[in-house]
Design a protein around this motif. Structure first.
Motif, mmCIF file in Angstrom:
data_model
loop_
_atom_site.group_PDB
_atom_site.id
_atom_site.type_symbol
_atom_site.label_atom_id
_atom_site.label_comp_id
_atom_site.label_asym_id
_atom_site.label_seq_id
_atom_site.Cartn_x
_atom_site.Cartn_y
_atom_site.Cartn_z
ATOM 1 N N ALA A 93 0.741 -1.182 -0.059
ATOM 2 C CA ALA A 93 0.181 -0.176 -0.093
ATOM 3 C C ALA A 93 0.897 1.136 -0.185
ATOM 4 O O ALA A 93 0.477 2.396 -0.726
ATOM 5 N N GLY A 94 1.899 1.323 0.506
ATOM 6 C CA GLY A 94 2.718 2.326 0.888
ATOM 7 C C GLY A 94 3.536 2.711 -0.636
ATOM 8 O O GLY A 94 3.723 3.757 -1.029
ATOM 9 N N GLU A 95 3.802 1.589 -1.155
ATOM 10 C CA GLU A 95 4.736 1.592 -2.341
ATOM 11 C C GLU A 95 3.766 2.256 -3.269
ATOM 12 O O GLU A 95 3.905 2.967 -4.337
ATOM 13 N N ARG A 96 2.369 1.566 -3.637
ATOM 14 C CA ARG A 96 1.588 2.140 -4.459
ATOM 15 C C ARG A 96 1.122 3.889 -4.096
ATOM 16 O O ARG A 96 1.006 4.430 -5.042
ATOM 17 N N ASP A 97 1.037 3.972 -3.054
ATOM 18 C CA ASP A 97 0.710 5.330 -2.752
ATOM 19 C C ASP A 97 2.073 6.427 -3.296
ATOM 20 O O ASP A 97 1.704 7.154 -3.912
ATOM 21 N N LEU A 98 3.046 5.907 -3.108
ATOM 22 C CA LEU A 98 4.310 6.604 -3.592
ATOM 23 C C LEU A 98 4.117 6.871 -5.180
ATOM 24 O O LEU A 98 4.128 7.889 -5.705
ATOM 25 N N ILE A 99 3.948 5.704 -5.871
ATOM 26 C CA ILE A 99 3.640 5.815 -7.331
ATOM 27 C C ILE A 99 2.458 6.604 -7.663
ATOM 28 O O ILE A 99 2.947 7.402 -8.607
ATOM 29 N N ILE A 100 1.706 6.592 -7.065
ATOM 30 C CA ILE A 100 0.343 7.262 -7.478
ATOM 31 C C ILE A 100 0.673 8.799 -7.210
ATOM 32 O O ILE A 100 0.335 9.772 -8.177
ATOM 33 N N MET A 101 1.339 9.197 -5.918
ATOM 34 C CA MET A 101 1.546 10.682 -5.743
ATOM 35 C C MET A 101 2.477 11.361 -6.932
ATOM 36 O O MET A 101 2.407 12.433 -7.109
ATOM 37 N N ARG A 102 3.467 10.347 -7.336
ATOM 38 C CA ARG A 102 4.436 11.017 -8.019
ATOM 39 C C ARG A 102 3.764 10.965 -9.639
ATOM 40 O O ARG A 102 4.121 12.054 -10.216
ATOM 41 N N ALA A 103 3.166 9.829 -9.993
ATOM 42 C CA ALA A 103 2.814 9.614 -11.384
ATOM 43 C C ALA A 103 1.531 10.489 -11.719
ATOM 44 O O ALA A 103 1.379 10.933 -12.955
ATOM 45 N N TRP A 104 0.649 10.389 -10.959
ATOM 46 C CA TRP A 104 -0.716 10.852 -11.186
ATOM 47 C C TRP A 104 -0.759 12.080 -10.257
ATOM 48 O O TRP A 104 -1.490 13.018 -11.222
ATOM 49 N N ASP A 105 -0.850 11.993 -9.143
ATOM 50 C CA ASP A 105 -0.984 13.506 -8.408
ATOM 51 C C ASP A 105 0.203 14.725 -8.853
ATOM 52 O O ASP A 105 -0.069 15.721 -8.493
ATOM 53 N N GLY A 106 1.351 14.243 -9.556
ATOM 54 C CA GLY A 106 2.264 15.118 -9.976
ATOM 55 C C GLY A 106 3.110 15.649 -8.781
ATOM 56 O O GLY A 106 3.703 16.853 -9.053
ATOM 57 N N LEU A 107 3.230 15.128 -7.753
ATOM 58 C CA LEU A 107 3.925 15.968 -6.801
ATOM 59 C C LEU A 107 5.264 15.420 -6.761
ATOM 60 O O LEU A 107 5.684 14.563 -7.271
ATOM 61 N N THR A 108 6.101 16.524 -6.312
ATOM 62 C CA THR A 108 7.605 16.350 -6.322
ATOM 63 C C THR A 108 7.850 15.585 -5.292
ATOM 64 O O THR A 108 7.147 15.286 -4.218
ATOM 65 N N ILE A 109 9.202 15.229 -5.456
ATOM 66 C CA ILE A 109 9.691 14.345 -4.202
ATOM 67 C C ILE A 109 9.850 14.816 -2.917
ATOM 68 O O ILE A 109 9.204 14.473 -1.718
ATOM 69 N N GLY A 110 10.061 16.409 -2.932
ATOM 70 C CA GLY A 110 10.304 16.943 -1.611
ATOM 71 C C GLY A 110 8.524 16.891 -1.103
ATOM 72 O O GLY A 110 8.379 16.916 -0.067
ATOM 73 N N GLU A 111 7.785 17.173 -1.916
ATOM 74 C CA GLU A 111 6.285 17.301 -1.406
ATOM 75 C C GLU A 111 5.833 16.092 -0.861
ATOM 76 O O GLU A 111 5.068 16.098 0.121
ATOM 77 N N ILE A 112 6.239 15.130 -1.512
ATOM 78 C CA ILE A 112 5.599 13.719 -1.154
ATOM 79 C C ILE A 112 6.505 13.531 0.302
ATOM 80 O O ILE A 112 5.698 13.091 1.339
ATOM 81 N N ALA A 113 7.566 14.003 0.489
ATOM 82 C CA ALA A 113 8.457 13.737 1.821
ATOM 83 C C ALA A 113 7.752 14.551 2.809
ATOM 84 O O ALA A 113 7.800 14.155 3.917
ATOM 85 N N THR A 114 7.132 15.636 2.596
ATOM 86 C CA THR A 114 6.664 16.601 3.558
ATOM 87 C C THR A 114 5.149 15.981 3.977
ATOM 88 O O THR A 114 4.945 16.087 5.130
#
Lengths: 290, 191
Positions: free
Chosen positions: B123-144
């Motif tokens: 679930a955590g990996e999927r969330d990361l993929i979706i945040m980056r690929a679909w939500d368009g969040l940057t690495i820094g934004e995801i980290a925040t």
């Protein structure tokens, strides 16, 4: 970007449910009803917790950014329990203890005054106060040394907080006197030579105290950023917008979107083909602080 | 210079809130839709997210409002999932037919290769993929949003992407027409 990269990106893009199923548009009945519902819903049990936890996380992030510039005074406190601090740290003194505990307004305020490898003494001292606290000192980039970089614990409510009121870089945490949950704290320590950082500031290498402080490298073209890195004797790994490693030459016309310090003298640079939006004033001010 | 809503009168606070809603609603709704079975559920999650924002407007950091809202939406989704799990346990005892559940799967049938690959991730990996690929969040934004370091996000994304590419190579079917056989590298993807 290779053809293979494109195919995975395109396959993912096509699978995005929000493309085939777009959000309600402003002015539509559905849009208005969601807005109306949002403003009239009754609070849920988790409401306060949700808002506070996330706000705290963001506040900690901003606090980390401003750590090197924050000149906070020592707060007047009521009682000091078994306090001994190292030379040069707030309060002076010469003893060996790596932890200082104060009671303020019905809470323990715990300060970690020494980046000790052996955390057992600290944990034992806190245990004598009835606090089940585990400490882990992790390798950190310069501005994160001495900060409380992460924590885990509590019973589902916001009962422990990052402490403030003592001059940096002493990290602290406050918990109620009757705090009974376990708490794990990660505190930044200097990295050994060549050791990768376990933590770095949210805004990366431009933060005060970091290797690219004052460089204004954000949104700079890679070919220009390369010169700054050379001037500061820094090595870098360059990533394109797909997070694929490229050479600086390949990305010469791209723009720097963020830089993460990964070890002393080593940076990880993320780029985008187009400039990113300007950063909020608050962040720019934190990054330009002396 | 921003002003805390606490210091504004109620009409100004409401106007400010409506402006915030207009600015971020589409992003939050899409964020929800990518994690829900239906548009109706996404409506509900978006409404609850902005309800929290309205009630807790004094807690909302103005400059970080967008990321704060994403964080609230994640919590709302987690609560919804827990609630749905509890309800499903009851429903499974009462309803023998699975027809209702099957209808939602049909939405994603054409992209089954991608969804099958996403399904093998945690679930955590999927969330990361979706945040980056679909939500368009940057690495820094995801980290925040996740409350971790950018280094950690980058590393976990790399591993998730590699796992997903491997699964797509293994399971891709030429009949789907979306991915050429044997063409994906573990390094690929907008992640």
């Amino acid at each position: 970007m290779t053809g293979n990269d494109n195919e995975l990106a395109q396959a993912l893009s096509r699978a995005d449910p929000a493309i085939a199923d777009p959000p309600p548009v402003k002015g539509s009945v559905r849009y208005s009803s969601i807005l109306e519902a949002a403003m009239n819903r009754e609070p849920t049990r988790d409401d306060h917790q949700t808002a506070q936890r996330i706000r705290t996380r963001l506040r900690w992030t901003r606090r980390r950014l401003a750590m090197a510039s924050a000149a906070v005074g020592v707060a007047a406190v009521a009682l000091v329990i078994g306090m001994t601090v190292l030379p040069g740290l707030p309060g002076g003194g010469t003893a060996q203890a790596a932890v200082k505990v104060q009671t303020v307004d019905g809470r323990y305020v715990i300060w970690f005054t020494k980046m000790a490898e052996d955390t057992k003494a600290i944990e034992d001292e806190l245990a004598s106060l009835g606090l089940d606290v585990k400490i882990d000192f992790v390798s950190a980039s310069p501005s994160m040394v001495g900060t409380l970089v992460a924590s885990d614990g509590g019973d589902g409510t916001e009962k422990y907080l990052p402490a403030s009121g003592v001059a940096d870089p002493v990290p602290g945490v406050s918990v109620p006197l009757d705090y009974h949950s376990s708490l794990t704290l990660w505190v930044g320590r200097p990295a050994e030579p060549g050791e990768p950082y376990s933590t770095s500031p949210a805004l990366g290498a431009e933060a005060p105290g970091e290797a690219l402080f004052g460089s204004h490298i954000y949104n700079m073209k890679v070919k220009d950023a390369l010169e700054i890195l050379k001037e500061r004797a820094l090595e870098a790994e360059w990533r394109d917008s797909d997070n694929t490693t490229r050479s600086a030459e390949e990305l010469a016309e791209s723009y720097v979107s963020s830089v993460i310090p990964v070890a002393e003298g080593r940076m990880l640079v993320f780029t985008e083909p187009d400039p990113r939006p300007d950063r909020p004033d608050e962040i720019e001010e934190a990054l330009s602080a002396n | 210079m921003s002003t805390n809503p606490r210091d504004m009168d109620s009409s100004l606070a409401e106007a400010r809130y409506r402006s915030l809603f207009d600015a971020h609603f589409a992003d939050i709704w899409r964020f929800a839709r990518r994690r829900c079975d239906s548009a109706h559920d996404a409506d509900d999650v978006a409404a609850e997210t902005f309800a929290v924002a309205w009630r807790r407007r004094d807690d909302m950091p103005i400059e970080d409002a967008r990321l704060w809202l994403f964080g609230v939406a994640r919590r709302v989704l987690a609560n919804e999932r827990r609630s749905a799990e509890r309800q499903n346990k009851v429903r499974l005892r009462l309803i023998e037919s699975a027809a209702e559940e099957a209808s939602t799967d049909a939405i994603f049938e054409p992209q089954s290769v991608v969804w099958d690959a996403l399904a093998v991730l945690s679930a955590g990996e999927r969330d990361l993929i979706i945040m980056r690929a679909w939500d368009g969040l940057t690495i820094g934004e995801i980290a925040t949003i996740l409350g971790c370091t950018a280094n950690g996000v980058s590393l976990r994304l790399y591993k998730a992407r590699r796992k997903m590419a491997r699964e797509m190579q293994r399971k891709e079917k030429p009949a789907t027409g979306h991915v050429e056989s044997g063409s994906l590298s573990p390094e690929g993807g907008r992640l």
